[in-house]
Scaffold this motif. Structure first.
Motif, PDB file in Angstrom:
ATOM      1  N   PHE A 126       0.672  -0.861  -0.344  1.00 31.91           N
ATOM      2  CA  PHE A 126       0.091   0.376   0.323  1.00 31.91           C
ATOM      3  C   PHE A 126       0.590   1.135   0.199  1.00 31.91           C
ATOM      4  N   ASP A 127       0.306   2.744  -0.478  1.00 27.27           N
ATOM      5  CA  ASP A 127       1.102   3.272  -0.354  1.00 27.27           C
ATOM      6  C   ASP A 127       0.715   4.236   0.044  1.00 27.27           C
ATOM      7  N   VAL A 128       0.830   5.155   1.218  1.00 29.39           N
ATOM      8  CA  VAL A 128       0.212   6.467   1.698  1.00 29.39           C
ATOM      9  C   VAL A 128       0.842   7.763   1.439  1.00 29.39           C
ATOM     10  N   VAL A 129      -0.328   8.908   1.591  1.00 28.29           N
ATOM     11  CA  VAL A 129       0.173  10.116   1.367  1.00 28.29           C
ATOM     12  C   VAL A 129      -0.339  11.110   2.625  1.00 28.29           C
ATOM     13  N   GLU A 130       1.106  12.545   3.139  1.00 25.03           N
ATOM     14  CA  GLU A 130       0.010  12.440   4.469  1.00 25.03           C
ATOM     15  C   GLU A 130      -1.196  14.159   3.774  1.00 25.03           C
ATOM     16  N   ILE A 131      -2.135  14.089   5.118  1.00 25.98           N
ATOM     17  CA  ILE A 131      -3.342  14.697   4.210  1.00 25.98           C
ATOM     18  C   ILE A 131      -2.597  16.033   5.621  1.00 25.98           C
ATOM     19  N   CYS A 132      -2.865  17.076   4.854  1.00 22.04           N
ATOM     20  CA  CYS A 132      -2.557  17.999   5.359  1.00 22.04           C
ATOM     21  C   CYS A 132      -3.205  19.304   5.803  1.00 22.04           C
ATOM     22  N   SER A 133      -4.583  19.028   6.519  1.00 17.30           N
ATOM     23  CA  SER A 133      -5.650  21.205   6.099  1.00 17.30           C
ATOM     24  C   SER A 133      -6.420  20.516   4.933  1.00 17.30           C
ATOM     25  N   GLY A 134      -6.270  19.416   4.976  1.00 13.90           N
ATOM     26  CA  GLY A 134      -7.624  18.205   3.833  1.00 13.90           C
ATOM     27  C   GLY A 134      -6.754  18.666   2.329  1.00 13.90           C
ATOM     28  N   GLN A 135      -6.221  18.692   2.383  1.00 14.24           N
ATOM     29  CA  GLN A 135      -4.831  18.570   1.235  1.00 14.24           C
ATOM     30  C   GLN A 135      -3.807  17.121   1.159  1.00 14.24           C
ATOM     31  N   PRO A 136      -3.336  16.892   0.458  1.00 15.51           N
ATOM     32  CA  PRO A 136      -2.728  15.976   0.174  1.00 15.51           C
ATOM     33  C   PRO A 136      -0.759  16.603   0.176  1.00 15.51           C
ATOM     34  N   ILE A 137       0.131  15.805   0.479  1.00 20.06           N
ATOM     35  CA  ILE A 137       1.226  16.685   0.071  1.00 20.06           C
ATOM     36  C   ILE A 137       2.395  15.287  -0.168  1.00 20.06           C
ATOM     37  N   TRP A 138       2.632  16.169  -1.176  1.00 23.60           N
ATOM     38  CA  TRP A 138       2.714  14.942  -2.237  1.00 23.60           C
ATOM     39  C   TRP A 138       4.420  15.359  -2.254  1.00 23.60           C
ATOM     40  N   ASN A 139       4.769  15.658  -2.027  1.00 22.47           N
ATOM     41  CA  ASN A 139       6.101  16.415  -2.031  1.00 22.47           C
ATOM     42  C   ASN A 139       6.158  16.897  -0.980  1.00 22.47           C
ATOM     43  N   ASN A 140       6.551  15.851  -0.139  1.00 23.52           N
ATOM     44  CA  ASN A 140       6.839  15.733   1.851  1.00 23.52           C
ATOM     45  C   ASN A 140       7.626  15.982   1.844  1.00 23.52           C
ATOM     46  N   PRO A 141       8.732  16.853   2.610  1.00 17.96           N
ATOM     47  CA  PRO A 141       9.814  17.498   2.620  1.00 17.96           C
ATOM     48  C   PRO A 141      10.683  16.146   3.843  1.00 17.96           C
ATOM     49  N   ASN A 142       9.719  16.166   4.984  1.00 11.29           N
ATOM     50  CA  ASN A 142      10.438  15.251   5.823  1.00 11.29           C
ATOM     51  C   ASN A 142      10.295  13.844   5.328  1.00 11.29           C
ATOM     52  N   TRP A 143       9.901  13.214   3.804  1.00 14.68           N
ATOM     53  CA  TRP A 143       9.843  12.524   4.073  1.00 14.68           C
ATOM     54  C   TRP A 143      11.101  11.511   2.816  1.00 14.68           C
ATOM     55  N   LYS A 144      11.696  12.854   1.999  1.00 12.73           N
ATOM     56  CA  LYS A 144      12.846  12.822   1.635  1.00 12.73           C
ATOM     57  C   LYS A 144      13.927  12.849   1.616  1.00 12.73           C
ATOM     58  N   LYS A 145      14.182  11.396   2.296  1.00  8.25           N
ATOM     59  CA  LYS A 145      15.532  11.639   2.557  1.00  8.25           C
ATOM     60  C   LYS A 145      16.657  10.921   1.466  1.00  8.25           C
ATOM     61  N   ASN A 146      16.514  10.238  -0.004  1.00  9.55           N
ATOM     62  CA  ASN A 146      17.179   9.924  -0.379  1.00  9.55           C
ATOM     63  C   ASN A 146      15.998   9.683  -1.818  1.00  9.55           C
ATOM     64  N   SER A 147      16.325  10.222  -3.066  1.00  8.68           N
ATOM     65  CA  SER A 147      15.166  10.549  -3.729  1.00  8.68           C
ATOM     66  C   SER A 147      15.704   8.575  -4.403  1.00  8.68           C
ATOM     67  N   THR A 148      16.127   7.799  -3.715  1.00  7.29           N
ATOM     68  CA  THR A 148      16.175   6.652  -4.628  1.00  7.29           C
ATOM     69  C   THR A 148      15.893   5.455  -3.623  1.00  7.29           C
ATOM     70  N   THR A 149      15.666   6.038  -2.085  1.00  6.85           N
ATOM     71  CA  THR A 149      15.168   4.557  -1.249  1.00  6.85           C
ATOM     72  C   THR A 149      13.462   5.468  -1.046  1.00  6.85           C
ATOM     73  N   ARG A 150      13.189   3.985  -0.811  1.00  3.73           N
ATOM     74  CA  ARG A 150      11.214   4.121  -0.335  1.00  3.73           C
ATOM     75  C   ARG A 150      11.252   3.100   1.143  1.00  3.73           C
ATOM     76  N   GLN A 151      10.495   3.538   1.805  1.00  2.02           N
ATOM     77  CA  GLN A 151      10.204   3.597   2.847  1.00  2.02           C
ATOM     78  C   GLN A 151       9.480   1.678   2.973  1.00  2.02           C
ATOM     79  N   VAL A 152      10.048   0.454   3.538  1.00  2.00           N
ATOM     80  CA  VAL A 152       8.970  -1.041   3.048  1.00  2.00           C
ATOM     81  C   VAL A 152       8.749  -0.988   4.847  1.00  2.00           C
ATOM     82  N   PHE A 153       7.833  -1.335   4.991  1.00  2.00           N
ATOM     83  CA  PHE A 153       7.100  -1.646   6.508  1.00  2.00           C
ATOM     84  C   PHE A 153       7.791  -3.211   6.120  1.00  2.00           C
ATOM     85  N   ARG A 154       7.192  -3.556   7.760  1.00  2.00           N
ATOM     86  CA  ARG A 154       7.315  -5.498   7.767  1.00  2.00           C
ATOM     87  C   ARG A 154       6.239  -5.266   8.889  1.00  2.00           C
ATOM     88  N   PHE A 155       5.497  -6.448   7.940  1.00  3.05           N
ATOM     89  CA  PHE A 155       4.580  -7.202   9.718  1.00  3.05           C
ATOM     90  C   PHE A 155       4.276  -9.077   9.688  1.00  3.05           C
TER      91      PHE A 155
END
Length: 155
Positions: A126-155
């Motif tokens: 699944f993919d998520v986006v943060e919603i702030c004031s009813g609007q999606p934050i597509w370019n969230n600066p808090n999530w950009k550590k490296n443009s080639t990495t992405r967070q993977v959650f293991r359950f």
């Protein structure tokens, strides 16, 4: 041959002390496990803040639905972040359409996975986006550590 052990006073005190310690540890662990179980059950009963997210979670494989819902609810309650599931299960046709973007059809590339190569095709991603004031934050600066990495959650 029958062997009997009769402890002296010191032996009786040691046995009693160990028995009490074990009982206290078992009681505390039982209480902790009960709280943990109750907390997880509470998350399962709750809906997320967003009906769109709830609908998308329901398209996922049954084995991960509860954990994804718990992830969304906990992000809001514990971190104050409202997340919306933007993509969950994808058909092979949809995956092919997304893979072709930026290759054989116009647009920017959005995935490197062909149909059958993505966990989305099996309801396990699944993919998520943060919603702030009813609007999606597509370019969230808090999530950009490296443009080639992405967070993977293991359950």
């Amino acid at each position: 041959m029958n062997i009997k052990y009769t402890p002296n006073t010191l032996g009786k005190v040691i046995i009693l002390t160990v028995t009490i310690l074990v009982a206290v540890i078992v009681f505390k662990k039982r209480k902790t496990l009960k709280q943990l179980t109750t907390k997880s059950i509470d998350f399962l009963r709750e809906k997320t803040w967003d009906i769109i997210t709830d609908r998308r979670i329901n398209t996922l494989h049954p084995q991960i639905r509860a954990k994804v819902k718990e992830f969304i609810v906990r992000a809001e309650k514990e971190l104050g972040i409202r997340l919306r599931v933007t993509s969950a299960f994808r058909s092979w046709k949809e995956q092919t359409r997304l893979y072709n973007k930026g290759r054989t059809s116009p647009g920017k590339r959005v995935t490197n996975a062909k149909a059958g190569e993505s966990y989305h095709n099996y309801g396990l991603a699944f993919d998520v986006v943060e919603i702030c004031s009813g609007q999606p934050i597509w370019n969230n600066p808090n999530w950009k550590k490296n443009s080639t990495t992405r967070q993977v959650f293991r359950f």
